[in-house]
Write a protein that holds these residues in place. Structure first.
Motif, PDB file in Angstrom:
ATOM      1  N   ASN A 199     -56.311 -69.779 -22.666  1.00  0.00           N
ATOM      2  CA  ASN A 199     -56.741 -69.413 -21.316  1.00  0.00           C
ATOM      3  C   ASN A 199     -57.831 -70.361 -20.814  1.00  0.00           C
ATOM      4  OD1 ASN A 199     -58.846 -68.603 -22.940  1.00  0.00           O
ATOM      5  ND2 ASN A 199     -59.061 -66.562 -22.035  1.00  0.00           N
ATOM      6  N   GLY A 200     -58.027 -71.458 -21.548  1.00  0.00           N
ATOM      7  CA  GLY A 200     -59.025 -72.440 -21.141  1.00  0.00           C
ATOM      8  C   GLY A 200     -60.372 -72.245 -21.798  1.00  0.00           C
ATOM      9  N   ASN A 201     -60.560 -71.118 -22.483  1.00  0.00           N
ATOM     10  CA  ASN A 201     -61.821 -70.887 -23.171  1.00  0.00           C
ATOM     11  C   ASN A 201     -61.904 -71.774 -24.416  1.00  0.00           C
ATOM     12  OD1 ASN A 201     -63.901 -69.470 -24.923  1.00  0.00           O
ATOM     13  ND2 ASN A 201     -63.966 -68.204 -23.080  1.00  0.00           N
ATOM     14  N   ALA A 202     -63.088 -72.288 -24.704  1.00  0.00           N
ATOM     15  CA  ALA A 202     -63.262 -73.177 -25.859  1.00  0.00           C
ATOM     16  C   ALA A 202     -62.912 -72.499 -27.174  1.00  0.00           C
ATOM     17  CB  ALA A 202     -64.702 -73.692 -25.906  1.00  0.00           C
ATOM     18  N   THR A 203     -62.997 -71.160 -27.213  1.00  0.00           N
ATOM     19  CA  THR A 203     -62.690 -70.437 -28.450  1.00  0.00           C
ATOM     20  C   THR A 203     -61.213 -70.525 -28.826  1.00  0.00           C
ATOM     21  OG1 THR A 203     -62.392 -68.387 -27.189  1.00  0.00           O
ATOM     22  CG2 THR A 203     -64.578 -68.798 -28.123  1.00  0.00           C
ATOM     23  N   THR A 204     -60.367 -70.949 -27.895  1.00  0.00           N
ATOM     24  CA  THR A 204     -58.934 -71.048 -28.185  1.00  0.00           C
ATOM     25  C   THR A 204     -58.548 -72.418 -28.753  1.00  0.00           C
ATOM     26  OG1 THR A 204     -58.372 -71.829 -25.951  1.00  0.00           O
ATOM     27  CG2 THR A 204     -58.393 -69.442 -26.317  1.00  0.00           C
ATOM     28  N   PHE A 205     -59.475 -73.378 -28.740  1.00  0.00           N
ATOM     29  CA  PHE A 205     -59.081 -74.732 -29.142  1.00  0.00           C
ATOM     30  C   PHE A 205     -58.766 -74.871 -30.633  1.00  0.00           C
ATOM     31  CE2 PHE A 205     -59.221 -79.299 -29.789  1.00  0.00           C
ATOM     32  CZ  PHE A 205     -58.423 -79.713 -28.725  1.00  0.00           C
ATOM     33  N   PRO A 206     -59.398 -74.116 -31.543  1.00  0.00           N
ATOM     34  CA  PRO A 206     -58.966 -74.209 -32.940  1.00  0.00           C
ATOM     35  C   PRO A 206     -57.476 -73.944 -33.118  1.00  0.00           C
ATOM     36  CG  PRO A 206     -61.086 -73.109 -32.838  1.00  0.00           C
ATOM     37  CD  PRO A 206     -60.628 -73.292 -31.423  1.00  0.00           C
ATOM     38  N   LEU A 252     -43.035 -69.154 -33.320  1.00  0.00           N
ATOM     39  CA  LEU A 252     -44.298 -68.759 -33.934  1.00  0.00           C
ATOM     40  C   LEU A 252     -45.357 -68.910 -32.856  1.00  0.00           C
ATOM     41  CD1 LEU A 252     -46.265 -68.127 -36.266  1.00  0.00           C
ATOM     42  CD2 LEU A 252     -46.265 -70.572 -36.811  1.00  0.00           C
ATOM     43  N   ALA A 253     -46.094 -67.843 -32.581  1.00  0.00           N
ATOM     44  CA  ALA A 253     -47.097 -67.855 -31.522  1.00  0.00           C
ATOM     45  C   ALA A 253     -48.487 -68.043 -32.105  1.00  0.00           C
ATOM     46  CB  ALA A 253     -47.035 -66.558 -30.723  1.00  0.00           C
ATOM     47  N   LEU A 254     -49.197 -69.072 -31.656  1.00  0.00           N
ATOM     48  CA  LEU A 254     -50.566 -69.331 -32.094  1.00  0.00           C
ATOM     49  C   LEU A 254     -51.529 -68.975 -30.978  1.00  0.00           C
ATOM     50  CD1 LEU A 254     -48.981 -71.157 -34.196  1.00  0.00           C
ATOM     51  CD2 LEU A 254     -51.028 -72.595 -34.213  1.00  0.00           C
ATOM     52  N   MET A 255     -52.625 -68.338 -31.349  1.00  0.00           N
ATOM     53  CA  MET A 255     -53.673 -68.019 -30.389  1.00  0.00           C
ATOM     54  C   MET A 255     -54.990 -67.885 -31.119  1.00  0.00           C
ATOM     55  SD  MET A 255     -53.017 -63.943 -29.656  1.00  0.00           S
ATOM     56  CE  MET A 255     -54.634 -63.765 -28.908  1.00  0.00           C
ATOM     57  N   GLY A 256     -56.067 -67.980 -30.375  1.00  0.00           N
ATOM     58  CA  GLY A 256     -57.403 -67.775 -30.923  1.00  0.00           C
ATOM     59  C   GLY A 256     -58.112 -66.724 -30.105  1.00  0.00           C
ATOM     60  N   ILE A 263     -47.131 -64.154 -35.492  1.00  0.00           N
ATOM     61  CA  ILE A 263     -48.337 -64.614 -34.796  1.00  0.00           C
ATOM     62  C   ILE A 263     -49.275 -65.260 -35.802  1.00  0.00           C
ATOM     63  CG2 ILE A 263     -50.361 -63.930 -33.446  1.00  0.00           C
ATOM     64  CD1 ILE A 263     -48.795 -61.520 -32.460  1.00  0.00           C
ATOM     65  N   LEU A 264     -49.832 -66.395 -35.441  1.00  0.00           N
ATOM     66  CA  LEU A 264     -50.865 -67.041 -36.248  1.00  0.00           C
ATOM     67  C   LEU A 264     -52.141 -67.029 -35.425  1.00  0.00           C
ATOM     68  CD1 LEU A 264     -51.791 -68.494 -38.755  1.00  0.00           C
ATOM     69  CD2 LEU A 264     -50.758 -70.597 -37.903  1.00  0.00           C
ATOM     70  N   TYR A 265     -53.087 -66.198 -35.850  1.00  0.00           N
ATOM     71  CA  TYR A 265     -54.358 -66.041 -35.141  1.00  0.00           C
ATOM     72  C   TYR A 265     -55.362 -67.000 -35.773  1.00  0.00           C
ATOM     73  CZ  TYR A 265     -58.534 -63.696 -33.283  1.00  0.00           C
ATOM     74  OH  TYR A 265     -59.715 -63.412 -32.656  1.00  0.00           O
ATOM     75  N   VAL A 266     -55.956 -67.873 -34.939  1.00  0.00           N
ATOM     76  CA  VAL A 266     -56.790 -68.961 -35.469  1.00  0.00           C
ATOM     77  C   VAL A 266     -58.184 -68.920 -34.854  1.00  0.00           C
ATOM     78  CG1 VAL A 266     -56.914 -71.438 -35.941  1.00  0.00           C
ATOM     79  CG2 VAL A 266     -54.678 -70.349 -35.617  1.00  0.00           C
ATOM     80  N   PRO A 267     -59.113 -68.177 -35.457  1.00  0.00           N
ATOM     81  CA  PRO A 267     -60.493 -68.184 -34.964  1.00  0.00           C
ATOM     82  C   PRO A 267     -61.220 -69.457 -35.354  1.00  0.00           C
ATOM     83  CG  PRO A 267     -60.332 -66.809 -36.911  1.00  0.00           C
ATOM     84  CD  PRO A 267     -58.931 -67.221 -36.567  1.00  0.00           C
ATOM     85  N   GLN A 268     -60.737 -70.104 -36.409  1.00  0.00           N
ATOM     86  CA  GLN A 268     -61.285 -71.377 -36.882  1.00  0.00           C
ATOM     87  C   GLN A 268     -60.178 -72.114 -37.622  1.00  0.00           C
ATOM     88  OE1 GLN A 268     -63.903 -70.859 -40.454  1.00  0.00           O
ATOM     89  NE2 GLN A 268     -63.865 -68.696 -39.879  1.00  0.00           N
ATOM     90  N   ALA A 269     -60.122 -73.430 -37.471  1.00  0.00           N
ATOM     91  CA  ALA A 269     -59.072 -74.224 -38.109  1.00  0.00           C
ATOM     92  C   ALA A 269     -59.563 -74.702 -39.474  1.00  0.00           C
ATOM     93  CB  ALA A 269     -58.701 -75.415 -37.223  1.00  0.00           C
TER      94      ALA A 269
END
Length: 283
Positions: free
Chosen positions: A10-17, A95-99, A126-132
């Motif tokens: 959604n453009g938030n920096a938290t989604t970039f990982p 496979l859906a990725l999101m943070g 779903i692969l939830y990625v709070p940090q890579a």
């Protein structure tokens, strides 16, 4: 079979990982990736502006995809993530990725965490990625004993084999207050559960055999106590790079009426990337 990897932002920096992880994963699995930008505040006057929150993420994402060598596509859809992601994923073999979406604390308090809602309404993995956490070396596969983890484990095995990562198969024996033979045997012998003839012991042996037959370096870990607390402790102690967990069939599953959704609770702790897939009951 996964035909495409979808990454949502959604453009938030938290989604970039999730973008970073998706670029790596697409190259690893030789699968194309699609970055789907969620325009949650649609305005024709904003979408083409450089100040639009999606612009910066898309620019960084293109560089990440090129650097990883991943085939990619870009797309923008309108709508709130909680509704737009389930609608977009529906019917797709993906496979859906999101943070974390960076929601304000008050909104999370009143409406709950977005991931829980999305997980309940998306049938695809779903692969939830709070940090890579890369490179991928150690993976924790949580075995619940009811088979909910089967779909997530299958996809996780593919990723682990490609990355040559090691797997730890974890089961947690919670406090048992039921008085019947199997329950007593599990409670009294939880440290040597792998050697018992209980249903959980049989499932552990089968899971280990399946993992090793697939070519994985795998081991078993058994803990005793609160399920959520023990998984959290194991993740921190074991320094895992990825978690694989299952989830009930849907948000309407009867089991959710009387037990906590452990997968959602662990995901919301933002400990590590978490791969989950809804349990599909055999026809």
């Amino acid at each position: 079979m996964i035909s495409e990897i979808l990454i949502f932002t959604n453009g938030n920096a938290t989604t970039f990982p999730a973008v970073t992880y998706g670029a790596w994963l697409g190259a690893l699995l030789q699968t194309s990736v699609r970055l789907v930008g969620l325009d949650e505040d649609p305005s024709p006057s904003r979408i083409d502006e450089e100040t639009h929150p999606l612009e910066a993420v898309f620019a960084r994402a293109v560089e990440a995809f090129k650097q990883a060598g991943a085939e990619y596509a870009l797309e923008v859809v309108q709508g709130q993530a909680e509704n737009a992601i389930p609608a977009y994923v529906q019917g797709k073999e993906t496979l859906a990725l999101m943070g974390p979406l960076g929601r304000p604390p008050l909104k999370r308090l009143l409406a709950g965490r977005s991931f829980r809602h999305i997980m309940e309404h998306v049938a695809a993995p779903i692969l939830y990625v709070p940090q890579a956490r890369l490179p991928l070396k150690r993976v924790l596969v949580c075995l619940g004993g009811l088979g909910y983890e089967e779909t997530a484990r299958s996809l996780g095995t593919r990723i682990m084999l490609a990355a040559r990562a090691e797997a730890t198969l974890l089961t947690v024996v919670p406090p048992i207050d039921l008085d019947y033979p199997e329950a007593r045997q599990v409670g009294e012998n939880w440290q040597s559960l792998l050697d018992t003839d209980t249903m959980i012991g049989k499932n552990l042996r089968r899971s280990l055999e399946v993992a090793r037959a697939a070519g994985l370096t795998a081991s078993i870990k058994i803990r005793n106590g609160s399920v959520v607390e023990e998984i959290q402790a194991e993740v921190k102690e074991g320094n895992y790079d990825l978690l694989c967990m299952g989830s009930p069939r849907s948000s309407n599953a009867l089991r959710q009426l009387y037990t906590p959704n452990v997968t959602a609770e662990i995901a919301e702790m933002d400990l590590a990337p978490l791969l989950t897939a809804r349990y599909a009951r055999p026809e």
